[in-house]
Design a protein around this motif. Structure first.
Motif, mmCIF file in Angstrom:
data_model
loop_
_atom_site.group_PDB
_atom_site.id
_atom_site.type_symbol
_atom_site.label_atom_id
_atom_site.label_comp_id
_atom_site.label_asym_id
_atom_site.label_seq_id
_atom_site.Cartn_x
_atom_site.Cartn_y
_atom_site.Cartn_z
ATOM 1 N N VAL A 123 42.898 19.385 10.899
ATOM 2 C CA VAL A 123 41.644 20.108 10.886
ATOM 3 C C VAL A 123 41.915 21.244 12.053
ATOM 4 C CG1 VAL A 123 39.328 20.337 11.464
ATOM 5 C CG2 VAL A 123 40.303 18.114 10.245
ATOM 6 N N GLU A 124 41.708 22.565 11.616
ATOM 7 C CA GLU A 124 41.892 23.498 12.412
ATOM 8 C C GLU A 124 40.243 23.890 12.892
ATOM 9 O OE1 GLU A 124 45.660 25.539 10.612
ATOM 10 O OE2 GLU A 124 43.955 26.198 9.975
ATOM 11 N N VAL A 125 39.958 23.782 14.131
ATOM 12 C CA VAL A 125 38.543 23.992 14.706
ATOM 13 C C VAL A 125 38.451 25.637 15.038
ATOM 14 C CG1 VAL A 125 36.775 23.270 15.968
ATOM 15 C CG2 VAL A 125 38.513 21.754 15.239
ATOM 16 N N PHE A 126 37.521 26.205 14.687
ATOM 17 C CA PHE A 126 37.347 27.635 15.089
ATOM 18 C C PHE A 126 35.927 27.966 15.644
ATOM 19 C CE2 PHE A 126 40.814 28.063 12.423
ATOM 20 C CZ PHE A 126 41.681 29.106 12.789
ATOM 21 N N GLN A 130 37.523 32.311 16.931
ATOM 22 C CA GLN A 130 38.839 31.870 17.750
ATOM 23 C C GLN A 130 39.075 30.449 17.577
ATOM 24 O OE1 GLN A 130 38.756 33.389 21.991
ATOM 25 N NE2 GLN A 130 39.948 31.649 22.371
ATOM 26 N N LYS A 131 40.452 30.275 17.505
ATOM 27 C CA LYS A 131 41.002 28.868 17.298
ATOM 28 C C LYS A 131 40.902 28.082 18.378
ATOM 29 C CE LYS A 131 44.739 26.353 14.877
ATOM 30 N NZ LYS A 131 45.719 26.182 14.411
ATOM 31 N N ILE A 132 40.107 26.989 18.445
ATOM 32 C CA ILE A 132 40.134 26.432 19.763
ATOM 33 C C ILE A 132 40.507 25.050 19.702
ATOM 34 C CG2 ILE A 132 38.068 27.491 20.401
ATOM 35 C CD1 ILE A 132 36.244 24.894 19.380
ATOM 36 N N ALA A 133 41.170 24.579 18.410
ATOM 37 C CA ALA A 133 41.776 23.074 18.249
ATOM 38 C C ALA A 133 42.437 22.866 17.015
ATOM 39 C CB ALA A 133 40.663 22.169 18.769
ATOM 40 N N ASP A 134 43.368 21.931 17.310
ATOM 41 C CA ASP A 134 43.977 21.339 15.932
ATOM 42 C C ASP A 134 44.010 19.750 16.076
ATOM 43 O OD1 ASP A 134 45.545 23.408 14.411
ATOM 44 O OD2 ASP A 134 46.528 23.803 16.209
ATOM 45 N N TRP A 135 43.130 19.516 15.213
ATOM 46 C CA TRP A 135 43.100 17.807 15.205
ATOM 47 C C TRP A 135 43.835 16.919 13.911
ATOM 48 C CZ3 TRP A 135 37.014 18.392 15.402
ATOM 49 C CH2 TRP A 135 36.908 19.085 17.153
ATOM 50 N N GLU A 136 43.991 15.886 14.253
ATOM 51 C CA GLU A 136 44.449 15.128 12.956
ATOM 52 C C GLU A 136 43.347 14.186 12.650
ATOM 53 O OE1 GLU A 136 48.630 13.713 13.881
ATOM 54 O OE2 GLU A 136 49.495 15.844 13.420
ATOM 55 N N VAL A 137 42.714 14.074 11.736
ATOM 56 C CA VAL A 137 41.363 13.389 11.545
ATOM 57 C C VAL A 137 41.831 12.417 10.682
ATOM 58 C CG1 VAL A 137 38.997 13.280 11.096
ATOM 59 C CG2 VAL A 137 40.084 15.209 12.429
ATOM 60 N N ALA A 138 41.447 10.965 10.670
ATOM 61 C CA ALA A 138 41.370 9.780 9.925
ATOM 62 C C ALA A 138 40.299 8.899 9.894
ATOM 63 C CB ALA A 138 42.864 9.168 10.150
ATOM 64 N N PHE A 162 35.336 24.442 10.618
ATOM 65 C CA PHE A 162 36.532 23.306 10.566
ATOM 66 C C PHE A 162 37.264 23.925 9.131
ATOM 67 C CE2 PHE A 162 32.614 21.251 12.387
ATOM 68 C CZ PHE A 162 33.295 21.042 13.215
ATOM 69 N N ARG A 163 38.474 24.228 9.517
ATOM 70 C CA ARG A 163 39.520 24.523 8.219
ATOM 71 C C ARG A 163 40.304 23.082 7.959
ATOM 72 N NH1 ARG A 163 41.398 30.377 10.089
ATOM 73 N NH2 ARG A 163 39.468 31.309 10.224
ATOM 74 N N VAL A 164 40.380 22.902 6.916
ATOM 75 C CA VAL A 164 41.211 21.772 6.242
ATOM 76 C C VAL A 164 42.180 22.191 4.976
ATOM 77 C CG1 VAL A 164 40.882 19.232 5.464
ATOM 78 C CG2 VAL A 164 39.019 20.355 6.651
ATOM 79 N N PRO A 165 43.417 22.714 5.771
ATOM 80 C CA PRO A 165 44.228 23.230 4.754
ATOM 81 C C PRO A 165 44.779 22.283 3.781
ATOM 82 C CG PRO A 165 45.265 23.054 6.951
ATOM 83 C CD PRO A 165 43.814 22.394 7.106
ATOM 84 N N ASN A 166 44.858 21.049 4.139
ATOM 85 C CA ASN A 166 45.287 20.355 2.939
ATOM 86 C C ASN A 166 44.196 19.151 2.497
ATOM 87 O OD1 ASN A 166 48.028 20.940 3.289
ATOM 88 N ND2 ASN A 166 47.920 19.850 5.181
ATOM 89 N N ALA A 167 43.089 19.636 2.327
ATOM 90 C CA ALA A 167 41.717 19.123 1.677
ATOM 91 C C ALA A 167 42.407 18.089 0.482
ATOM 92 C CB ALA A 167 40.794 19.831 1.697
ATOM 93 N N THR A 168 41.790 16.933 0.446
ATOM 94 C CA THR A 168 42.071 16.170 -0.875
ATOM 95 C C THR A 168 40.864 15.797 -1.605
ATOM 96 O OG1 THR A 168 41.775 14.297 0.382
ATOM 97 C CG2 THR A 168 44.024 15.224 0.401
ATOM 98 N N SER A 169 41.357 15.424 -2.790
ATOM 99 C CA SER A 169 40.079 15.057 -3.866
ATOM 100 C C SER A 169 40.154 13.649 -4.110
ATOM 101 C CB SER A 169 40.211 15.990 -5.155
ATOM 102 O OG SER A 169 39.313 15.168 -6.187
ATOM 103 N N PRO A 170 39.171 12.797 -4.108
ATOM 104 C CA PRO A 170 39.330 11.386 -4.527
ATOM 105 C C PRO A 170 39.675 10.801 -5.716
ATOM 106 C CG PRO A 170 36.964 12.095 -4.629
ATOM 107 C CD PRO A 170 37.889 13.421 -4.052
ATOM 108 N N LYS A 171 40.362 11.791 -6.751
ATOM 109 C CA LYS A 171 40.556 11.390 -7.959
ATOM 110 C C LYS A 171 42.063 10.768 -7.703
ATOM 111 C CE LYS A 171 42.398 16.087 -8.946
ATOM 112 N NZ LYS A 171 42.595 16.990 -9.902
#
Length: 171
Positions: A123-126, A130-138, A162-171
């Motif tokens: 998760v990239e937080v802006f 302005q980018k303020i953080a990079d998080w690894e959310v689980a 909140f940018r989630v470049p690798n967002a997933t689908s529940p399928k």
């Protein structure tokens, strides 16, 4: 301890591992349920600088909550206890007092994960672009990010993305 010049923005979200009710065609990942902006020195509701400001006002993402008025884009339909983010970006527009100084974004956040193939969501937080953080959310964990005063100077809206470049689908 935060200096008195800082304010807090709090986002809570909770992990979910069962997805039968979700539409399989959308990318989803984050599930906020509550957001609060408060003064660090005086968290009481009377500390808000203007009546339009979210300072001191809980923003709830559950059914019956008030988050819809702050959602700009990237949010799915409100569910009973939370609202999923949808797609690769979710944005909020939060009214704040003019030039509130430095803020702190505090988040309790969980994400759609599928171990072992997707152990976390990046998760990239802006804030106001302005980018303020990079998080690894689980699983649900606390996160924080400093929003410098120059990002909020002369602004009446705090745009949080909140940018989630690798967002997933529940399928």
């Amino acid at each position: 301890m935060l200096p008195n010049t800082m304010r807090k923005v709090v986002v809570n979200a909770f992990p979910r591992n069962a997805f039968p009710m979700l539409r399989r065609c959308f990318l989803i990942s984050l599930m906020p349920s509550l957001l609060v902006v408060e003064h660090a020195a005086d968290p009481s509701p009377s500390a808000a600088s203007t009546s339009a400001s979210v300072v001191g006002t809980p923003i709830q993402f559950n059914a019956g909550g008030n988050s819809e008025r702050y959602r700009v884009s990237g949010w799915s339909k409100t569910e009973k206890e939370y609202t999923w983010s949808e797609g690769k970006s979710a944005q909020l527009g939060l009214p704040i007092p003019s030039s509130p100084g430095a803020l702190t974004l505090l988040a309790k956040m969980g994400a759609l994960v599928s171990r072992p193939t997707v152990p976390y969501q990046k998760v990239e937080v802006f804030a106001n672009g302005q980018k303020i953080a990079d998080w690894e959310v689980a699983d649900t964990v606390d996160f924080s990010a400093l929003i410098p005063a120059k990002v909020t100077k002369n602004e009446s809206i705090l745009n949080v993305e909140f940018r989630v470049p690798n967002a997933t689908s529940p399928k």
